[in-house]
Design a protein around this motif. Structure first.
Motif, PDB file in Angstrom:
ATOM      1  N   THR A  61       0.869  -1.175   0.000  1.00  0.00           N
ATOM      2  CA  THR A  61       0.000   0.000   0.000  1.00  0.00           C
ATOM      3  C   THR A  61       0.905   1.224   0.000  1.00  0.00           C
ATOM      4  O   THR A  61       1.928   1.244   0.681  1.00  0.00           O
ATOM      5  CB  THR A  61      -0.915   0.001   1.250  1.00  0.00           C
ATOM      6  OG1 THR A  61      -1.689  -1.199   1.248  1.00  0.00           O
ATOM      7  CG2 THR A  61      -1.846   1.202   1.261  1.00  0.00           C
ATOM      8  N   SER A  62       0.536   2.241  -0.778  1.00  0.00           N
ATOM      9  CA  SER A  62       1.358   3.447  -0.857  1.00  0.00           C
ATOM     10  C   SER A  62       0.495   4.693  -0.692  1.00  0.00           C
ATOM     11  O   SER A  62      -0.702   4.666  -0.934  1.00  0.00           O
ATOM     12  CB  SER A  62       2.091   3.509  -2.200  1.00  0.00           C
ATOM     13  OG  SER A  62       1.155   3.597  -3.266  1.00  0.00           O
ATOM     14  N   VAL A  63       1.131   5.767  -0.246  1.00  0.00           N
ATOM     15  CA  VAL A  63       0.488   7.077  -0.166  1.00  0.00           C
ATOM     16  C   VAL A  63       1.386   8.036  -0.932  1.00  0.00           C
ATOM     17  O   VAL A  63       2.575   8.176  -0.615  1.00  0.00           O
ATOM     18  CB  VAL A  63       0.303   7.540   1.295  1.00  0.00           C
ATOM     19  CG1 VAL A  63      -0.286   8.941   1.339  1.00  0.00           C
ATOM     20  CG2 VAL A  63      -0.598   6.572   2.061  1.00  0.00           C
ATOM     21  N   ASN A  64       0.826   8.629  -1.975  1.00  0.00           N
ATOM     22  CA  ASN A  64       1.561   9.547  -2.853  1.00  0.00           C
ATOM     23  C   ASN A  64       2.847   8.913  -3.394  1.00  0.00           C
ATOM     24  O   ASN A  64       3.903   9.534  -3.433  1.00  0.00           O
ATOM     25  CB  ASN A  64       1.862  10.864  -2.133  1.00  0.00           C
ATOM     26  CG  ASN A  64       0.588  11.594  -1.778  1.00  0.00           C
ATOM     27  OD1 ASN A  64      -0.382  11.580  -2.525  1.00  0.00           O
ATOM     28  ND2 ASN A  64       0.568  12.219  -0.609  1.00  0.00           N
ATOM     29  N   GLY A  65       2.735   7.640  -3.792  1.00  0.00           N
ATOM     30  CA  GLY A  65       3.850   6.937  -4.412  1.00  0.00           C
ATOM     31  C   GLY A  65       4.858   6.335  -3.456  1.00  0.00           C
ATOM     32  O   GLY A  65       5.770   5.633  -3.874  1.00  0.00           O
ATOM     33  N   GLU A  66       4.720   6.570  -2.146  1.00  0.00           N
ATOM     34  CA  GLU A  66       5.651   6.021  -1.167  1.00  0.00           C
ATOM     35  C   GLU A  66       4.997   4.875  -0.422  1.00  0.00           C
ATOM     36  O   GLU A  66       3.931   5.046   0.187  1.00  0.00           O
ATOM     37  CB  GLU A  66       6.069   7.107  -0.169  1.00  0.00           C
ATOM     38  CG  GLU A  66       6.724   8.275  -0.846  1.00  0.00           C
ATOM     39  CD  GLU A  66       7.989   8.705  -0.142  1.00  0.00           C
ATOM     40  OE1 GLU A  66       8.378   8.082   0.843  1.00  0.00           O
ATOM     41  OE2 GLU A  66       8.570   9.683  -0.627  1.00  0.00           O
ATOM     42  N   ARG A  67       5.642   3.706  -0.470  1.00  0.00           N
ATOM     43  CA  ARG A  67       5.098   2.527   0.206  1.00  0.00           C
ATOM     44  C   ARG A  67       5.101   2.755   1.714  1.00  0.00           C
ATOM     45  O   ARG A  67       6.087   3.247   2.265  1.00  0.00           O
ATOM     46  CB  ARG A  67       5.933   1.306  -0.148  1.00  0.00           C
ATOM     47  CG  ARG A  67       5.254   0.005   0.207  1.00  0.00           C
ATOM     48  CD  ARG A  67       5.945  -1.140  -0.481  1.00  0.00           C
ATOM     49  NE  ARG A  67       5.303  -2.376  -0.086  1.00  0.00           N
ATOM     50  CZ  ARG A  67       5.348  -3.476  -0.788  1.00  0.00           C
ATOM     51  NH1 ARG A  67       6.004  -3.495  -1.917  1.00  0.00           N
ATOM     52  NH2 ARG A  67       4.760  -4.570  -0.368  1.00  0.00           N
ATOM     53  N   ASP A  92      -4.569  13.136  -1.242  1.00  0.00           N
ATOM     54  CA  ASP A  92      -3.546  12.089  -1.290  1.00  0.00           C
ATOM     55  C   ASP A  92      -3.940  11.012  -2.293  1.00  0.00           C
ATOM     56  O   ASP A  92      -5.113  10.646  -2.417  1.00  0.00           O
ATOM     57  CB  ASP A  92      -3.360  11.426   0.084  1.00  0.00           C
ATOM     58  CG  ASP A  92      -2.499  12.237   1.025  1.00  0.00           C
ATOM     59  OD1 ASP A  92      -1.856  13.199   0.565  1.00  0.00           O
ATOM     60  OD2 ASP A  92      -2.474  11.915   2.232  1.00  0.00           O
ATOM     61  N   ARG A  93      -2.922  10.473  -2.993  1.00  0.00           N
ATOM     62  CA  ARG A  93      -3.135   9.342  -3.907  1.00  0.00           C
ATOM     63  C   ARG A  93      -2.762   8.072  -3.142  1.00  0.00           C
ATOM     64  O   ARG A  93      -1.610   7.923  -2.727  1.00  0.00           O
ATOM     65  CB  ARG A  93      -2.278   9.498  -5.163  1.00  0.00           C
ATOM     66  CG  ARG A  93      -2.731  10.680  -6.025  1.00  0.00           C
ATOM     67  CD  ARG A  93      -1.874  10.885  -7.256  1.00  0.00           C
ATOM     68  NE  ARG A  93      -1.757   9.712  -8.097  1.00  0.00           N
ATOM     69  CZ  ARG A  93      -2.667   9.318  -8.998  1.00  0.00           C
ATOM     70  NH1 ARG A  93      -3.777  10.004  -9.142  1.00  0.00           N
ATOM     71  NH2 ARG A  93      -2.461   8.238  -9.734  1.00  0.00           N
ATOM     72  N   VAL A  94      -3.749   7.200  -2.942  1.00  0.00           N
ATOM     73  CA  VAL A  94      -3.551   5.986  -2.162  1.00  0.00           C
ATOM     74  C   VAL A  94      -3.520   4.803  -3.125  1.00  0.00           C
ATOM     75  O   VAL A  94      -4.467   4.580  -3.871  1.00  0.00           O
ATOM     76  CB  VAL A  94      -4.678   5.797  -1.127  1.00  0.00           C
ATOM     77  CG1 VAL A  94      -4.390   4.610  -0.235  1.00  0.00           C
ATOM     78  CG2 VAL A  94      -4.864   7.062  -0.292  1.00  0.00           C
ATOM     79  N   GLY A 107       3.629   1.285   8.173  1.00  0.00           N
ATOM     80  CA  GLY A 107       2.807   1.327   9.377  1.00  0.00           C
ATOM     81  C   GLY A 107       1.585   2.173   9.084  1.00  0.00           C
ATOM     82  O   GLY A 107       1.341   2.540   7.933  1.00  0.00           O
ATOM     83  N   PRO A 108       0.802   2.516  10.102  1.00  0.00           N
ATOM     84  CA  PRO A 108      -0.368   3.363   9.857  1.00  0.00           C
ATOM     85  C   PRO A 108       0.052   4.723   9.295  1.00  0.00           C
ATOM     86  O   PRO A 108       1.006   5.327   9.761  1.00  0.00           O
ATOM     87  CB  PRO A 108      -0.995   3.531  11.244  1.00  0.00           C
ATOM     88  CG  PRO A 108      -0.413   2.450  12.078  1.00  0.00           C
ATOM     89  CD  PRO A 108       0.932   2.150  11.505  1.00  0.00           C
ATOM     90  N   ALA A 109      -0.655   5.187   8.266  1.00  0.00           N
ATOM     91  CA  ALA A 109      -0.365   6.489   7.658  1.00  0.00           C
ATOM     92  C   ALA A 109      -1.634   7.330   7.665  1.00  0.00           C
ATOM     93  O   ALA A 109      -2.707   6.849   7.298  1.00  0.00           O
ATOM     94  CB  ALA A 109       0.138   6.314   6.235  1.00  0.00           C
ATOM     95  N   SER A 110      -1.500   8.571   8.095  1.00  0.00           N
ATOM     96  CA  SER A 110      -2.626   9.498   8.121  1.00  0.00           C
ATOM     97  C   SER A 110      -2.820  10.089   6.731  1.00  0.00           C
ATOM     98  O   SER A 110      -1.861  10.494   6.087  1.00  0.00           O
ATOM     99  CB  SER A 110      -2.340  10.607   9.134  1.00  0.00           C
ATOM    100  OG  SER A 110      -3.434  11.483   9.217  1.00  0.00           O
ATOM    101  N   LEU A 111      -4.079  10.100   6.277  1.00  0.00           N
ATOM    102  CA  LEU A 111      -4.380  10.628   4.945  1.00  0.00           C
ATOM    103  C   LEU A 111      -4.839  12.071   5.018  1.00  0.00           C
ATOM    104  O   LEU A 111      -5.530  12.456   5.961  1.00  0.00           O
ATOM    105  CB  LEU A 111      -5.477   9.780   4.289  1.00  0.00           C
ATOM    106  CG  LEU A 111      -5.143   8.309   4.055  1.00  0.00           C
ATOM    107  CD1 LEU A 111      -6.343   7.574   3.473  1.00  0.00           C
ATOM    108  CD2 LEU A 111      -3.934   8.175   3.143  1.00  0.00           C
ATOM    109  N   THR A 112      -4.457  12.852   4.018  1.00  0.00           N
ATOM    110  CA  THR A 112      -4.937  14.224   3.897  1.00  0.00           C
ATOM    111  C   THR A 112      -5.613  14.383   2.543  1.00  0.00           C
ATOM    112  O   THR A 112      -5.329  13.630   1.601  1.00  0.00           O
ATOM    113  CB  THR A 112      -3.791  15.252   4.041  1.00  0.00           C
ATOM    114  OG1 THR A 112      -2.799  14.974   3.057  1.00  0.00           O
ATOM    115  CG2 THR A 112      -3.162  15.198   5.423  1.00  0.00           C
ATOM    116  N   HIS A 113      -6.494  15.360   2.462  1.00  0.00           N
ATOM    117  CA  HIS A 113      -7.277  15.581   1.258  1.00  0.00           C
ATOM    118  C   HIS A 113      -6.368  15.673   0.028  1.00  0.00           C
ATOM    119  O   HIS A 113      -5.378  16.394   0.029  1.00  0.00           O
ATOM    120  CB  HIS A 113      -8.092  16.865   1.409  1.00  0.00           C
ATOM    121  CG  HIS A 113      -8.927  17.195   0.210  1.00  0.00           C
ATOM    122  ND1 HIS A 113     -10.033  16.458  -0.129  1.00  0.00           N
ATOM    123  CD2 HIS A 113      -8.794  18.143  -0.738  1.00  0.00           C
ATOM    124  CE1 HIS A 113     -10.566  16.970  -1.227  1.00  0.00           C
ATOM    125  NE2 HIS A 113      -9.826  17.982  -1.612  1.00  0.00           N
TER     126      HIS A 113
END
Length: 195
Positions: free
Chosen positions: A77-83, A94-96, A86-92
């Motif tokens: 699972t990645s957030v903004n291209g970074e795998r 963000d590409r998940v 651990g738990p990651a907080s999402l902001t408006h």
């Protein structure tokens, strides 16, 4: 006499919007406090794509924060291209990514239809403005043990204290971080940069 009902309170719900690929045009409403996402039909959020694991990720709401956590999926699972690890907080905005399947996170509480009205703040600046709770060195050791997935007994053994003492430290940590359980404490501590 007409049947008139009082309208209930409308609460905006965060969403994941898929703009491309096999799920293009699909929107998932993240309306559960905690839910599993994957291709299996019994998940809270079903993404029927063979590149998504059967049970891929966990999505949780803690207060106004939405967290995503990979569940040892094969493609990650990645957030903004970074795998994420651990738990990651999402902001408006963000590409998940659930493997190669990507969705955009929309938070209606911060979304605005008029870009001139949108105020963008650096997350580090926001965190600087919020006074972080002060944890004692011993509380930080207990918190690190929680983050590593250790039981209270294992943490106590490593620190040379009883399991009951570890439980007392854990409750102090929950109180200071404003959480109710280990997962919430670890997520909040990560968000605040304490871990």
């Amino acid at each position: 006499m007409s049947d008139v009902r009082k309208a209930g309170r409308v609460v905006p719900v965060a969403t994941l919007h898929f703009g491309e690929g096999s799920q293009a045009g699909r929107t998932i409403r993240l309306d559960a406090e905690e839910g599993l996402l994957g291709r299996r039909e019994d998940n809270t959020y079903v993404v029927p794509d063979p590149r998504v694991s059967r049970v891929h990720a966990r999505i949780r709401r803690i207060g106004s924060a939405v967290l995503v956590e990979d569940l040892d999926s094969s493609a990650g699972t990645s957030v903004n291209g970074e795998r994420i690890t651990g738990p990651a907080s999402l902001t408006h905005g963000d590409r998940v990514g659930f493997g190669p399947v990507v969705a955009v996170f929309h938070d209606p509480l911060v979304a605005s239809t008029d870009e001139d009205d949108t105020l963008v703040l650096s997350m580090s600046k926001v965190l600087e403005d919020i006074e972080s709770p002060q944890l004692s060195p011993r509380q930080l050791e207990v918190l690190r043990g929680m983050a590593e997935g250790k039981t209270n007994g294992q943490i106590g053994e490593a620190l040379g204290v009883t399991e009951r003492t570890v439980k007392a430290y854990a409750q102090e940590i929950f109180d200071k971080l404003g959480t109710r359980n280990r997962a919430g404490a670890v997520a909040e501590a990560s968000r605040l940069g304490l871990l």
